[in-house]
Write a protein that holds these residues in place. Structure first.
Motif, PDB file in Angstrom:
ATOM      1  N   GLY A  18       0.808  -1.220   0.000  1.00  0.00           N
ATOM      2  CA  GLY A  18       0.000   0.000   0.000  1.00  0.00           C
ATOM      3  C   GLY A  18       0.836   1.261   0.000  1.00  0.00           C
ATOM      4  O   GLY A  18       0.444   2.289  -0.540  1.00  0.00           O
ATOM      5  N   GLU A  19       2.014   1.163   0.606  1.00  0.00           N
ATOM      6  CA  GLU A  19       2.844   2.363   0.760  1.00  0.00           C
ATOM      7  C   GLU A  19       3.644   2.668  -0.502  1.00  0.00           C
ATOM      8  O   GLU A  19       3.791   3.811  -0.895  1.00  0.00           O
ATOM      9  CB  GLU A  19       3.783   2.146   1.944  1.00  0.00           C
ATOM     10  CG  GLU A  19       4.634   3.349   2.262  1.00  0.00           C
ATOM     11  CD  GLU A  19       5.550   3.060   3.433  1.00  0.00           C
ATOM     12  OE1 GLU A  19       5.194   2.230   4.287  1.00  0.00           O
ATOM     13  OE2 GLU A  19       6.626   3.672   3.490  1.00  0.00           O
ATOM     14  N   ARG A  20       4.163   1.609  -1.121  1.00  0.00           N
ATOM     15  CA  ARG A  20       5.083   1.847  -2.251  1.00  0.00           C
ATOM     16  C   ARG A  20       4.294   1.895  -3.546  1.00  0.00           C
ATOM     17  O   ARG A  20       4.143   0.905  -4.244  1.00  0.00           O
ATOM     18  CB  ARG A  20       6.146   0.757  -2.290  1.00  0.00           C
ATOM     19  CG  ARG A  20       7.000   0.813  -1.021  1.00  0.00           C
ATOM     20  CD  ARG A  20       8.094  -0.212  -1.049  1.00  0.00           C
ATOM     21  NE  ARG A  20       8.514  -0.508   0.308  1.00  0.00           N
ATOM     22  CZ  ARG A  20       9.402  -1.438   0.615  1.00  0.00           C
ATOM     23  NH1 ARG A  20       9.961  -2.162  -0.323  1.00  0.00           N
ATOM     24  NH2 ARG A  20       9.740  -1.651   1.868  1.00  0.00           N
ATOM     25  N   ARG A  21       3.814   3.038  -3.845  1.00  0.00           N
ATOM     26  CA  ARG A  21       2.985   3.193  -5.037  1.00  0.00           C
ATOM     27  C   ARG A  21       3.768   3.894  -6.127  1.00  0.00           C
ATOM     28  O   ARG A  21       3.189   4.557  -6.985  1.00  0.00           O
ATOM     29  CB  ARG A  21       1.723   4.005  -4.696  1.00  0.00           C
ATOM     30  CG  ARG A  21       0.884   3.465  -3.564  1.00  0.00           C
ATOM     31  CD  ARG A  21       0.090   2.239  -3.963  1.00  0.00           C
ATOM     32  NE  ARG A  21      -0.841   2.487  -5.036  1.00  0.00           N
ATOM     33  CZ  ARG A  21      -2.115   2.830  -4.860  1.00  0.00           C
ATOM     34  NH1 ARG A  21      -2.583   2.946  -3.654  1.00  0.00           N
ATOM     35  NH2 ARG A  21      -2.906   3.028  -5.897  1.00  0.00           N
ATOM     36  N   CYS A  24       2.678   3.388  -9.635  1.00  0.00           N
ATOM     37  CA  CYS A  24       1.251   3.579  -9.956  1.00  0.00           C
ATOM     38  C   CYS A  24       1.026   4.897 -10.680  1.00  0.00           C
ATOM     39  O   CYS A  24       1.746   5.870 -10.450  1.00  0.00           O
ATOM     40  CB  CYS A  24       0.424   3.565  -8.670  1.00  0.00           C
ATOM     41  SG  CYS A  24       0.399   1.971  -7.844  1.00  0.00           S
TER      42      CYS A  24
ATOM     43  N   ALA B  96      -2.262   5.274   3.755  1.00  0.00           N
ATOM     44  CA  ALA B  96      -1.508   4.014   3.801  1.00  0.00           C
ATOM     45  C   ALA B  96      -0.133   4.245   4.416  1.00  0.00           C
ATOM     46  O   ALA B  96       0.343   3.445   5.223  1.00  0.00           O
ATOM     47  CB  ALA B  96      -1.373   3.438   2.393  1.00  0.00           C
ATOM     48  N   VAL B  97       0.495   5.355   4.050  1.00  0.00           N
ATOM     49  CA  VAL B  97       1.827   5.668   4.587  1.00  0.00           C
ATOM     50  C   VAL B  97       1.734   5.962   6.077  1.00  0.00           C
ATOM     51  O   VAL B  97       2.526   5.473   6.889  1.00  0.00           O
ATOM     52  CB  VAL B  97       2.428   6.882   3.838  1.00  0.00           C
ATOM     53  CG1 VAL B  97       3.776   7.254   4.429  1.00  0.00           C
ATOM     54  CG2 VAL B  97       2.556   6.574   2.347  1.00  0.00           C
ATOM     55  N   LEU B 147      -5.409  -3.622   5.077  1.00  0.00           N
ATOM     56  CA  LEU B 147      -4.671  -2.429   4.666  1.00  0.00           C
ATOM     57  C   LEU B 147      -5.393  -1.166   5.134  1.00  0.00           C
ATOM     58  O   LEU B 147      -4.783  -0.267   5.692  1.00  0.00           O
ATOM     59  CB  LEU B 147      -4.503  -2.415   3.139  1.00  0.00           C
ATOM     60  CG  LEU B 147      -3.551  -1.373   2.578  1.00  0.00           C
ATOM     61  CD1 LEU B 147      -2.149  -1.570   3.125  1.00  0.00           C
ATOM     62  CD2 LEU B 147      -3.505  -1.451   1.058  1.00  0.00           C
TER      63      LEU B 147
END
Lengths: 227, 193
Positions: A18-21, A24, B96-97, B147
């Protein structure tokens, strides 16, 4: 597999997804896809990405689903909260109706000043937009002048800003720095507790473009916590 | 005729034109009054959090007010909804971060050394591929629960599934994800060795 076991082992993995987008598409590109505005190579690239990326696939599904039908209870609560927020059109609309309501407004203003003097305090600063860096379009709304409490910072900004950085100073000392993706930021309770009544503070907001560059900066706005 | 009553009688398109020519803020206030519930609904769909949706709704109108001159050839509420969509998508990604940072802070400080496992880029790609291979209903509930941290009730509201369906999809999704993950990462270790 139960939830606890899964979470202990695999939640960090999902969080990393989810964090490493980085790969995208930008949100504007996804939105353009959802509205049927892409064609040719751009369309093919987003479609290909969608097949590989469950997060973007989910976002596109949500965009396609349209607005949630908001139930009355949720809406009434949201409506009350929205009505309590400062908004430039509300203040300005009040001014434009001033001719009609001039006498009432003047009487109310006199009453406010009168009450403030009776309490031995300075009257609050006139309502209205605080000055901003010329032509910036980044306009602090609150706090400004003498205030009873500082729960949140609010400002208006141009549509292209992706994130905002808020900085609060006492003199030259930085008291707080915070970040937000919307035009408001709640001040953490522990920071609120550190603000001293009667002391002068100032704040400003910076707007960041989607790629992270600061492209606008407001003027410093003074505020003072009333005792 | 009373000005406020006259505004109520105007269509959205007429209010837009009047605001464009007169900059009378009460025209914008009327536009805001008529369209904000839809804009709030758009934001709520994307962030599934009424308080955040309210922030986004307000922010979208503030930006629309500031950038009104750029409204051309699009219906007003569709334009503001589009602003809200972009804000909400940014907020989802930012959340999310923040959630990850919060989870890291809540944990015991990890001892420096080889036992602290950092998730590699390759592992992120493997996890993304596994998620993409899950059935959509399993993938969605897994992401919403693990998530986005939604409760089962909130997942029912967002997806329209019954509580029993949510439980079943979640169970299957966890099992399938874990099986594929162990198989793929074990294979990766063997390949590396």
């Amino acid at each position: 597999m139960d939830e606890e076991t899964f979470s202990a082992e695999l939640d960090p993995v999902l969080a990393a997804v989810g964090e490493r987008r980085a790969g995208c598409p930008a949100v504007e590109r996804l939105s353009a896809h959802a509205h049927g505005e892409l064609s040719g190579e751009e369309l093919a690239a987003v479609e290909e990405h969608r097949r590989r990326c469950p997060l973007c696939a989910r976002e596109l599904d949500l965009l396609a689903a349209g607005p949630v039908p908001v139930d009355e209870v949720t809406w009434k609560r949201a409506e009350r909260a929205l009505d309590g927020r400062p908004a430039p059109w509300r203040r300005a609309a009040g001014r434009s109706a001033g001719r009609r309501a001039g006498v009432i407004a003047a009487a109310a203003a006199a009453l406010v000043v009168g009450v403030a003097l009776w309490q031995g305090r300075q009257p609050p600063p006139p309502a209205g937009p605080v000055s901003v860096t010329r032509g910036s379009g980044l306009q602090p709304l609150q706090p400004s002048g003498s205030v009873h409490d500082v729960e949140r910072f609010e400002w208006s900004a141009p549509p292209i800003a992706a994130r905002f950085l808020v900085e609060v100073r006492q003199g030259e000392e930085v008291v707080y720095r915070g970040e937000s993706t919307v035009s408001a930021l709640s001040l953490p309770r522990e920071v609120r507790g550190r603000l001293e009544a009667g002391s002068a503070y100032r704040w400003r907001v910076q707007a960041l473009a989607p790629e992270g560059r600061v492209f606008l900066e407001s003027a410093w706005v003074d505020f003072r916590l009333m005792p | 005729m009373d000005e406020a009553a006259a505004l109520v009688d105007l269509s959205v398109a007429e209010l837009v034109e009047r605001f464009r020519t007169t900059a009378a803020a009460d025209c914008f206030a009327e536009l805001y009054r008529r369209t904000r519930r839809r804009v709030f609904g758009v934001a709520l769909r994307l962030v599934a959090d009424p308080a955040l949706a309210e922030e986004i709704c307000h922010d979208a109108f503030l930006r629309a007010y500031e950038g009104f001159a750029s409204l051309r050839g699009v219906e007003f509420s569709a334009w503001v909804c589009r602003i809200a969509e972009n804000l909400a998508l940014n907020a989802r990604r930012h959340r999310a971060v923040v959630e990850r940072a919060r989870a890291d802070l809540a944990k015991e400080p990890a001892a420096p050394g080889p036992e602290r496992h950092l998730i590699s880029r390759q592992e992120v790609e493997i996890a993304g591929a596994i998620l993409a291979s899950l059935r959509p209903e399993q993938r969605d509930v897994l992401l919403l629960r693990h998530l986005e941290r939604l409760s089962h009730g909130e997942i029912c509201a967002v997806t329209g599934h019954s509580p029993a369906e949510v439980r079943s999809h979640l169970q299957n999704a966890r099992r399938n994800f874990a099986i594929h993950w162990r198989r793929r990462t074990a294979a990766g270790v063997e390949d590396d060795g």
